[in-house]
Design a protein around this motif. Structure first.
Motif, PDB file in Angstrom:
ATOM      1  N   GLN A 158       9.822  68.856  -3.340  1.00 40.05           N
ATOM      2  CA  GLN A 158      10.306  67.393  -3.432  1.00 40.05           C
ATOM      3  C   GLN A 158      11.196  67.020  -2.166  1.00 40.05           C
ATOM      4  N   PHE A 159      10.404  66.655  -1.415  1.00 39.38           N
ATOM      5  CA  PHE A 159      11.214  66.217  -0.057  1.00 39.38           C
ATOM      6  C   PHE A 159      11.803  64.960  -0.158  1.00 39.38           C
ATOM      7  N   ILE A 160      13.359  64.571   0.213  1.00 39.24           N
ATOM      8  CA  ILE A 160      13.991  63.519   0.105  1.00 39.24           C
ATOM      9  C   ILE A 160      13.412  62.500   1.190  1.00 39.24           C
ATOM     10  N   THR A 161      13.062  63.019   2.328  1.00 43.34           N
ATOM     11  CA  THR A 161      12.581  62.279   3.439  1.00 43.34           C
ATOM     12  C   THR A 161      11.228  63.128   3.851  1.00 43.34           C
ATOM     13  N   LYS A 162      10.303  62.486   4.346  1.00 43.99           N
ATOM     14  CA  LYS A 162       9.095  63.066   4.979  1.00 43.99           C
ATOM     15  C   LYS A 162       9.542  64.139   6.295  1.00 43.99           C
ATOM     16  N   PRO A 163       9.272  65.349   5.948  1.00 42.28           N
ATOM     17  CA  PRO A 163       9.649  66.072   7.182  1.00 42.28           C
ATOM     18  C   PRO A 163       8.841  66.413   8.157  1.00 42.28           C
ATOM     19  N   HIS A 164       9.067  66.488   9.189  1.00 42.02           N
ATOM     20  CA  HIS A 164       8.232  67.039  10.683  1.00 42.02           C
ATOM     21  C   HIS A 164       7.847  68.423  10.387  1.00 42.02           C
ATOM     22  N   VAL A 165       6.487  68.588  10.016  1.00 46.23           N
ATOM     23  CA  VAL A 165       6.188  69.931   9.752  1.00 46.23           C
ATOM     24  C   VAL A 165       5.544  70.712  10.630  1.00 46.23           C
ATOM     25  N   VAL A 166       5.973  71.843  11.451  1.00 44.13           N
ATOM     26  CA  VAL A 166       5.164  72.431  12.463  1.00 44.13           C
ATOM     27  C   VAL A 166       4.668  73.705  12.011  1.00 44.13           C
ATOM     28  N   THR A 167       3.925  74.535  12.803  1.00 42.68           N
ATOM     29  CA  THR A 167       3.504  75.724  12.556  1.00 42.68           C
ATOM     30  C   THR A 167       4.187  76.752  13.520  1.00 42.68           C
ATOM     31  N   GLN A 168       4.485  78.011  13.190  1.00 43.65           N
ATOM     32  CA  GLN A 168       4.811  79.145  14.005  1.00 43.65           C
ATOM     33  C   GLN A 168       4.143  80.280  13.865  1.00 43.65           C
ATOM     34  N   PHE A 169       3.541  80.952  14.815  1.00 46.00           N
ATOM     35  CA  PHE A 169       2.788  82.373  14.684  1.00 46.00           C
ATOM     36  C   PHE A 169       3.486  83.280  15.596  1.00 46.00           C
ATOM     37  N   GLU A 170       3.664  84.308  14.947  1.00 51.27           N
ATOM     38  CA  GLU A 170       4.371  85.454  15.681  1.00 51.27           C
ATOM     39  C   GLU A 170       3.505  85.881  16.944  1.00 51.27           C
ATOM     40  N   LYS A 171       4.262  86.003  18.104  1.00 53.40           N
ATOM     41  CA  LYS A 171       3.440  86.352  19.399  1.00 53.40           C
ATOM     42  C   LYS A 171       2.684  87.432  19.356  1.00 53.40           C
ATOM     43  N   ASN A 172       3.027  88.581  18.645  1.00 57.29           N
ATOM     44  CA  ASN A 172       2.315  89.824  18.513  1.00 57.29           C
ATOM     45  C   ASN A 172       1.067  89.527  17.657  1.00 57.29           C
TER      46      ASN A 172
END
Length: 212
Positions: free
Chosen positions: A167-181
């Motif tokens: 339940q987000f209060i405001t719309k989030p800025h959703v990004v993805t992160q991947f482990e470099k290895n």
């Protein structure tokens, strides 16, 4: 099955003009089944003494066409993505002959339908570093069936359900992160999982991806 996979590899290394294998990632889903008017980009797995290297071959690429990236699944993202970034920038900076409709695709093998498949990534903006502090981060780590939603670990199979239960209060800025290895093969598998978001919402995830 082995005959099918061998055929894919044969097409790849004969296109390169030599008998070298590129081990493609595998998935059970076809995102795009056919790409017309394309040029090949190859990134080979190389070993020099104790070092792993990514060797790029793009001599047959044409700037106005769709680019298909065939990348060895054994390579880590820390070697693959910097090369992809450079190629993206080269294509973008070409002003005189650039085709605005030309896209970039990753090639992989669909082991269920037994066909070569393609994953579009034209709009992805890669950063070799961490997301901003105010980003909502979906983090994928190397060699695990877990994924982290802003630091909370869950099973990958529960990703969609868990994300949309928040339940987000405001719309989030959703990004993805991947482990470099992480291996490139595992990266493609995770990217296919993320495509399921499109079934539930319109572009909830930013096109910004972070490799760290």
């Amino acid at each position: 099955m082995m005959k099918y996979l061998s055929l894919i590899l044969g097409v790849l290394f004969f296109s390169c003009g030599n008998k070298e294998d590129i081990l493609l990632p595998k998935s059970d889903t076809t995102v795009v089944s056919d790409v017309q008017d394309h040029s090949p980009i190859y990134i080979f797995f190389r070993v020099s003494e104790k070092d792993t290297l990514a060797e790029v071959n793009r001599k047959n690429s044409i700037i106005t066409t769709n680019w298909i990236f065939s990348i060895d699944k054994r390579l880590p993202l820390k070697l693959v993505i910097p090369e992809v970034i450079k190629l993206q920038e080269k294509k973008h900076q070409e002003k005189a002959h650039r085709n605005e409709k030309a896209e970039n695709f990753y090639a992989y093998a669909d082991t269920v339908k037994e066909n070569l498949a393609f994953l579009p990534f034209t709009k992805v903006n890669y950063t070799m570093g961490k997301p901003k502090n105010n980003d909502f981060v979906i983090l994928f780590k190397k060699a695990t069936d877990m994924v982290w939603l802003n630091g909370r670990g869950i099973k990958k199979s529960d990703l969609i359900q868990e994300f949309f239960s928040i339940q987000f209060i405001t719309k989030p800025h959703v990004v993805t992160q991947f482990e470099k290895n992480m291996s490139y093969g595992e990266y493609i598998d995770n990217k296919v999982i993320l495509l399921k978001f499109d079934l539930y919402s319109t572009n909830p995830i930013s096109s910004n991806e972070f490799i760290f």
